[in-house]
Write a protein that holds these residues in place. Structure first.
Motif, PDB file in Angstrom:
ATOM      1  N   LEU A   1       0.849  -1.203   0.000  1.00 49.48           N
ATOM      2  CA  LEU A   1       0.000   0.000   0.000  1.00 49.48           C
ATOM      3  C   LEU A   1       0.877   1.243   0.000  1.00 49.48           C
ATOM      4  O   LEU A   1       1.913   1.285   0.661  1.00 49.48           O
ATOM      5  CB  LEU A   1      -0.931  -0.022   1.210  1.00 49.48           C
ATOM      6  CG  LEU A   1      -1.962  -1.167   1.170  1.00 49.48           C
ATOM      7  CD1 LEU A   1      -2.735  -1.239   2.485  1.00 49.48           C
ATOM      8  CD2 LEU A   1      -2.917  -0.997   0.000  1.00 49.48           C
ATOM      9  N   GLY A   2       0.464   2.240  -0.746  1.00 52.60           N
ATOM     10  CA  GLY A   2       1.264   3.464  -0.873  1.00 52.60           C
ATOM     11  C   GLY A   2       2.219   3.400  -2.042  1.00 52.60           C
ATOM     12  O   GLY A   2       2.665   4.431  -2.546  1.00 52.60           O
ATOM     13  N   TRP A   3       2.556   2.204  -2.476  1.00 50.23           N
ATOM     14  CA  TRP A   3       3.416   2.059  -3.651  1.00 50.23           C
ATOM     15  C   TRP A   3       2.666   1.366  -4.794  1.00 50.23           C
ATOM     16  O   TRP A   3       2.294   1.998  -5.766  1.00 50.23           O
ATOM     17  CB  TRP A   3       4.702   1.281  -3.300  1.00 50.23           C
ATOM     18  CG  TRP A   3       5.534   0.985  -4.519  1.00 50.23           C
ATOM     19  CD1 TRP A   3       6.194   1.895  -5.293  1.00 50.23           C
ATOM     20  CD2 TRP A   3       5.717  -0.298  -5.141  1.00 50.23           C
ATOM     21  NE1 TRP A   3       6.793   1.266  -6.369  1.00 50.23           N
ATOM     22  CE2 TRP A   3       6.522  -0.075  -6.283  1.00 50.23           C
ATOM     23  CE3 TRP A   3       5.307  -1.595  -4.846  1.00 50.23           C
ATOM     24  CZ2 TRP A   3       6.904  -1.127  -7.152  1.00 50.23           C
ATOM     25  CZ3 TRP A   3       5.686  -2.630  -5.687  1.00 50.23           C
ATOM     26  CH2 TRP A   3       6.481  -2.397  -6.825  1.00 50.23           C
ATOM     27  N   GLY A   4       2.444   0.049  -4.667  1.00 49.25           N
ATOM     28  CA  GLY A   4       1.785  -0.669  -5.755  1.00 49.25           C
ATOM     29  C   GLY A   4       1.890  -2.169  -5.566  1.00 49.25           C
ATOM     30  O   GLY A   4       2.261  -2.648  -4.484  1.00 49.25           O
ATOM     31  N   GLY A   5       1.575  -2.889  -6.615  1.00 47.66           N
ATOM     32  CA  GLY A   5       1.589  -4.346  -6.534  1.00 47.66           C
ATOM     33  C   GLY A   5       2.160  -4.958  -7.793  1.00 47.66           C
ATOM     34  O   GLY A   5       2.117  -4.357  -8.871  1.00 47.66           O
ATOM     35  N   VAL A   6       2.741  -6.146  -7.627  1.00 49.19           N
ATOM     36  CA  VAL A   6       3.215  -6.921  -8.784  1.00 49.19           C
ATOM     37  C   VAL A   6       2.659  -8.331  -8.634  1.00 49.19           C
ATOM     38  O   VAL A   6       2.457  -8.821  -7.518  1.00 49.19           O
ATOM     39  CB  VAL A   6       4.764  -6.954  -8.867  1.00 49.19           C
ATOM     40  CG1 VAL A   6       5.315  -5.599  -9.311  1.00 49.19           C
ATOM     41  CG2 VAL A   6       5.393  -7.372  -7.536  1.00 49.19           C
ATOM     42  N   GLN A   7       2.394  -8.975  -9.760  1.00 49.05           N
ATOM     43  CA  GLN A   7       1.793 -10.302  -9.686  1.00 49.05           C
ATOM     44  C   GLN A   7       2.135 -11.116 -10.922  1.00 49.05           C
ATOM     45  O   GLN A   7       2.214 -10.582 -12.033  1.00 49.05           O
ATOM     46  CB  GLN A   7       0.257 -10.161  -9.570  1.00 49.05           C
ATOM     47  CG  GLN A   7      -0.469 -11.490  -9.370  1.00 49.05           C
ATOM     48  CD  GLN A   7      -1.956 -11.310  -9.108  1.00 49.05           C
ATOM     49  OE1 GLN A   7      -2.472 -10.196  -9.210  1.00 49.05           O
ATOM     50  NE2 GLN A   7      -2.647 -12.387  -8.781  1.00 49.05           N
ATOM     51  N   VAL A   8       2.343 -12.396 -10.714  1.00 46.68           N
ATOM     52  CA  VAL A   8       2.440 -13.337 -11.817  1.00 46.68           C
ATOM     53  C   VAL A   8       1.647 -14.568 -11.407  1.00 46.68           C
ATOM     54  O   VAL A   8       1.690 -14.985 -10.245  1.00 46.68           O
ATOM     55  CB  VAL A   8       3.915 -13.674 -12.168  1.00 46.68           C
ATOM     56  CG1 VAL A   8       4.659 -14.329 -10.998  1.00 46.68           C
ATOM     57  CG2 VAL A   8       3.984 -14.570 -13.400  1.00 46.68           C
ATOM     58  N   GLU A   9       0.861 -15.084 -12.340  1.00 53.42           N
ATOM     59  CA  GLU A   9       0.032 -16.260 -12.051  1.00 53.42           C
ATOM     60  C   GLU A   9      -0.071 -17.084 -13.318  1.00 53.42           C
ATOM     61  O   GLU A   9      -0.371 -16.542 -14.391  1.00 53.42           O
ATOM     62  CB  GLU A   9      -1.365 -15.832 -11.590  1.00 53.42           C
ATOM     63  CG  GLU A   9      -2.295 -16.997 -11.291  1.00 53.42           C
ATOM     64  CD  GLU A   9      -3.617 -16.552 -10.655  1.00 53.42           C
ATOM     65  OE1 GLU A   9      -3.913 -15.338 -10.677  1.00 53.42           O
ATOM     66  OE2 GLU A   9      -4.347 -17.423 -10.143  1.00 53.42           O
ATOM     67  N   ASP A  10       0.243 -18.379 -13.193  1.00 51.76           N
ATOM     68  CA  ASP A  10       0.162 -19.270 -14.339  1.00 51.76           C
ATOM     69  C   ASP A  10      -0.665 -20.499 -14.004  1.00 51.76           C
ATOM     70  O   ASP A  10      -0.873 -20.824 -12.828  1.00 51.76           O
ATOM     71  CB  ASP A  10       1.582 -19.663 -14.776  1.00 51.76           C
ATOM     72  CG  ASP A  10       2.205 -18.568 -15.629  1.00 51.76           C
ATOM     73  OD1 ASP A  10       2.027 -18.609 -16.861  1.00 51.76           O
ATOM     74  OD2 ASP A  10       2.826 -17.655 -15.041  1.00 51.76           O
ATOM     75  N   THR A  11      -1.083 -21.177 -15.056  1.00 51.29           N
ATOM     76  CA  THR A  11      -1.951 -22.333 -14.897  1.00 51.29           C
ATOM     77  C   THR A  11      -1.206 -23.566 -15.402  1.00 51.29           C
ATOM     78  O   THR A  11      -0.635 -23.536 -16.499  1.00 51.29           O
ATOM     79  CB  THR A  11      -3.258 -22.112 -15.678  1.00 51.29           C
ATOM     80  OG1 THR A  11      -3.819 -20.886 -15.235  1.00 51.29           O
ATOM     81  CG2 THR A  11      -4.244 -23.244 -15.438  1.00 51.29           C
ATOM     82  N   VAL A  12      -1.212 -24.611 -14.588  1.00 57.71           N
ATOM     83  CA  VAL A  12      -0.446 -25.813 -14.921  1.00 57.71           C
ATOM     84  C   VAL A  12      -1.293 -27.064 -14.679  1.00 57.71           C
ATOM     85  O   VAL A  12      -2.208 -27.071 -13.854  1.00 57.71           O
ATOM     86  CB  VAL A  12       0.850 -25.912 -14.078  1.00 57.71           C
ATOM     87  CG1 VAL A  12       1.759 -24.721 -14.334  1.00 57.71           C
ATOM     88  CG2 VAL A  12       0.541 -26.029 -12.584  1.00 57.71           C
ATOM     89  N   LEU A  13      -0.943 -28.102 -15.418  1.00 60.77           N
ATOM     90  CA  LEU A  13      -1.544 -29.427 -15.234  1.00 60.77           C
ATOM     91  C   LEU A  13      -0.532 -30.313 -14.514  1.00 60.77           C
ATOM     92  O   LEU A  13       0.634 -30.387 -14.939  1.00 60.77           O
ATOM     93  CB  LEU A  13      -1.871 -30.030 -16.603  1.00 60.77           C
ATOM     94  CG  LEU A  13      -2.204 -31.524 -16.631  1.00 60.77           C
ATOM     95  CD1 LEU A  13      -3.555 -31.787 -15.957  1.00 60.77           C
ATOM     96  CD2 LEU A  13      -2.218 -32.038 -18.082  1.00 60.77           C
TER      97      LEU A  13
END
Lengths: 397, 397
Positions: free
Chosen positions: A364-376
């Motif tokens: 909060l106050g700065w920002g966010g980073v995200q990575v999300e992948d889908t796997v079998l």
């Protein structure tokens, strides 16, 4: 799992085996996706109207099925090869034509109608020979009034909540289901690729969301959700997209999004930097390391808790204060299928699970980073269903 | 209604007055649209995930509000001017920055967290001073587990179902709501105008639906539902759109569709004939006469049952065997708001209701024709919110 088993046979096998684990004599579906899972029939009205209800009752010992839905749905059933008994509700009016097979079928099916959904459901349960024993009712789309009236009709029965039973049934996927999740995921990725060239100085969160949704529609899928948040708002988790929050030089933009393709959800995340942003680059390298470490550690037998620990430990090499309440979840007809990749979970990872693995970071106050992948999850490891680069994406604005 | 009252003040007045009718001490919202109605906060996660829950508790005697939702939603609340108490659920992790106002707010708000939604809801109810008396809980999105746990915590209270209370609150519209329903309706009409030139020999139901949805997206709304059925399938009511059911010379195509614009649903219907179809033309003239007779008869004080009778009697001049279980419904944040225009209803039509009036006809073995328009009830009559022609539409294929 035998890959030659048809999708519908596979689903019934899953239902029979999970019902057996819980000593269930009957299982009742209420969520449209769960009704379709067991019957092939998707109740369009229930999906569109919160006040509508449809149920599918399944008897695992015999494979018998009863469908409780509006009388208006009878014609559609002629096309689906539904093998079971219809308990039609309400006074919907059709005009029939003599000698027309659909008219004959519908007239026959609607001879006995029920005034209320709960009457029809109780009658269906009785017709399947149930009076005592254990029954699970999917509470997802069953209002309290229906639950209580049905329960009252069977005073000697043991009622349990059915939504967790369906989650257990659905967490192992058939190859056809994997293919549809992959397609849903790839449509999300393609829509994102189409959106990237549109990112320019001044574009708003709302406009980026809109462009993503248009890309989804253009590929024959339905918009599901899109978080396209910029700078300080990129730490706001699943928020709405603000029309006045716009991209600037140096912005970090966190995308968490998905679509629905033939009922199957997708849910992935990517992060974009407009120009340069050293802190975002550093933090992103940390979360990507965590996500990839977790995916590399996936194999049948490892627990969800161990995968969680692997993810968090790897992120902490770069972001020592990193903390998180889960690092992923199953996906399928629901966005949050089992298992949850959460701390302390001793649920074992199994072959033919499809998982979203994610390591978002919200400051909060700065920002966010995200990575999300889908796997079998395969026999020995995990295979990416996502096809796009997982690296931090730089655009010029 | 005083047109100068703001939307949020109007909504609270509606809630207070309906709570008073039912002698309610507390009212609990569960449907995301109902949570937003009372608080301005739309719980995005609940809308996307069937397993998620958020609640808004409203105390009509003081105007106090309590919001029960995921801790992850706290930052979003900083933007909405939510006046009430947050009861945050779960262990969602944020990184805070000292001196950042959002960080300060969220840190303060999340000092006390609840492990479960039902704990948080029970605590909120207690904090509002309730222990006995009457409470209505909106059952629309409240699973049986939450209902039972909260009920158990207040053994001396009288619990009633809240969804009907919200329907009663919402059936009178504020001018801002009317404007949004009109916009939603007009987007549906414009998307249909864009689709019409695409109708050609061989186009499938699925392709027509797709084109409609793309038109909706292009105008900044979200696809809601679309029935675009051809010939025999046009009698199939709210069915899916078949990829192999296609338009031919002489086809009748029944469209029943809508979109969602800023939460507000639209729901209208039109019928298209490809070339010539004498029976469709004759029957359509009958149903249009019924629809227009019903709309002309609308004024404050007439009952819903009288409007129904007017519609059916007018259609029967052309289709003597016409029968129907309802000829319309309110519309707003839900597709089926009150009242239902159904036989025998003594519910009076009131000023500032927004209604969809429809007279569909379904003949199995042949097809269906439908017209549906949206109107605002004014002081003396009703005013169309739809802007397009209601006549049967002919296209060359």
């Amino acid at each position: 799992m035998n890959p030659n088993v048809s999708l519908s046979a596979f689903r019934l096998q899953r239902a029979v085996s999970v019902c057996s684990l819980h000593s269930l004599e009957l299982l009742v579906a209420s969520l449209p996706e769960n009704v379709e899972y067991l019957s092939g029939f998707f109740p369009v009205s229930v999906s569109a109207l919160y006040s509508a209800e449809a149920y599918l009752v399944f008897k695992p010992s015999t494979g018998e099925k009863a469908l409780i839905t509006s009388a208006a749905d009878a014609p559609t059933l002629t096309e689906l090869g539904f093998e079971g008994t219809l308990f039609p509700v309400g006074s919907f009016c059709f005009r029939y034509e003599d000698g027309d097979p659909v008219s004959d079928f519908v007239r026959e099916q609607l001879k006995t109608r029920y005034a209320s959904v709960s009457d029809a459901l109780a009658s269906a349960i009785t017709a399947l020979g149930f009076s005592r024993g254990r029954i699970a009712m999917d509470e997802s789309r069953m209002p309290i009034g229906t639950w209580n009236q049905v329960r009252k009709a069977f005073p000697n029965a043991d009622f349990i909540e059915g939504a967790p039973v369906f989650r257990q049934i659905k967490y192992i996927k058939h190859p056809d289901e994997v293919a549809l999740i992959k397609k849903s995921t790839n449509i999300t990725e393609t829509s994102f690729q189409r959106l990237l060239p549109l990112i320019r100085r001044g574009i708003s969160e709302e406009e980026m969301c809109q462009a993503f949704y248009e890309g989804v529609m253009a590929q024959g899928a339905v918009p599901y959700f899109c978080t396209a948040t910029v700078d300080r708002r990129s730490a706001f988790v699943d928020t709405y997209n603000h029309p006045l929050s716009t991209v600037k030089e140096g912005s970090v933009i966190r995308f968490d999004f998905g679509c629905i393709y033939k009922g199957f959800r997708s849910d992935i995340a990517r992060t974009v930097v407009a120009g340069e942003n050293e802190k975002a680059a550093r933090y992103y390298s940390g979360i990507l390391e965590g996500e990839e470490a977790a995916i590399s550690a996936l194999h049948p037998g490892v627990t969800a808790g161990e995968i969680f620990d692997t993810a968090v430990a790897a992120v902490r090499k770069t972001i020592p204060h990193y903390d998180r309440h889960h690092c992923g979840h199953g996906i399928g007809l629901a966005c949050y299928d089992l298992p949850s990749i959460c701390p302390g979970s001793d649920v074992p990872i199994e072959k033919d699970m499809v998982l979203c693995i994610e390591t978002p970071y919200y400051e909060l106050g700065w920002g966010g980073v995200q990575v999300e992948d889908t796997v079998l999850v395969t026999g020995e490891s995990a295979e990416y269903l996502t096809e796009s680069s997982r690296e931090l994406i730089y655009v010029e604005v």
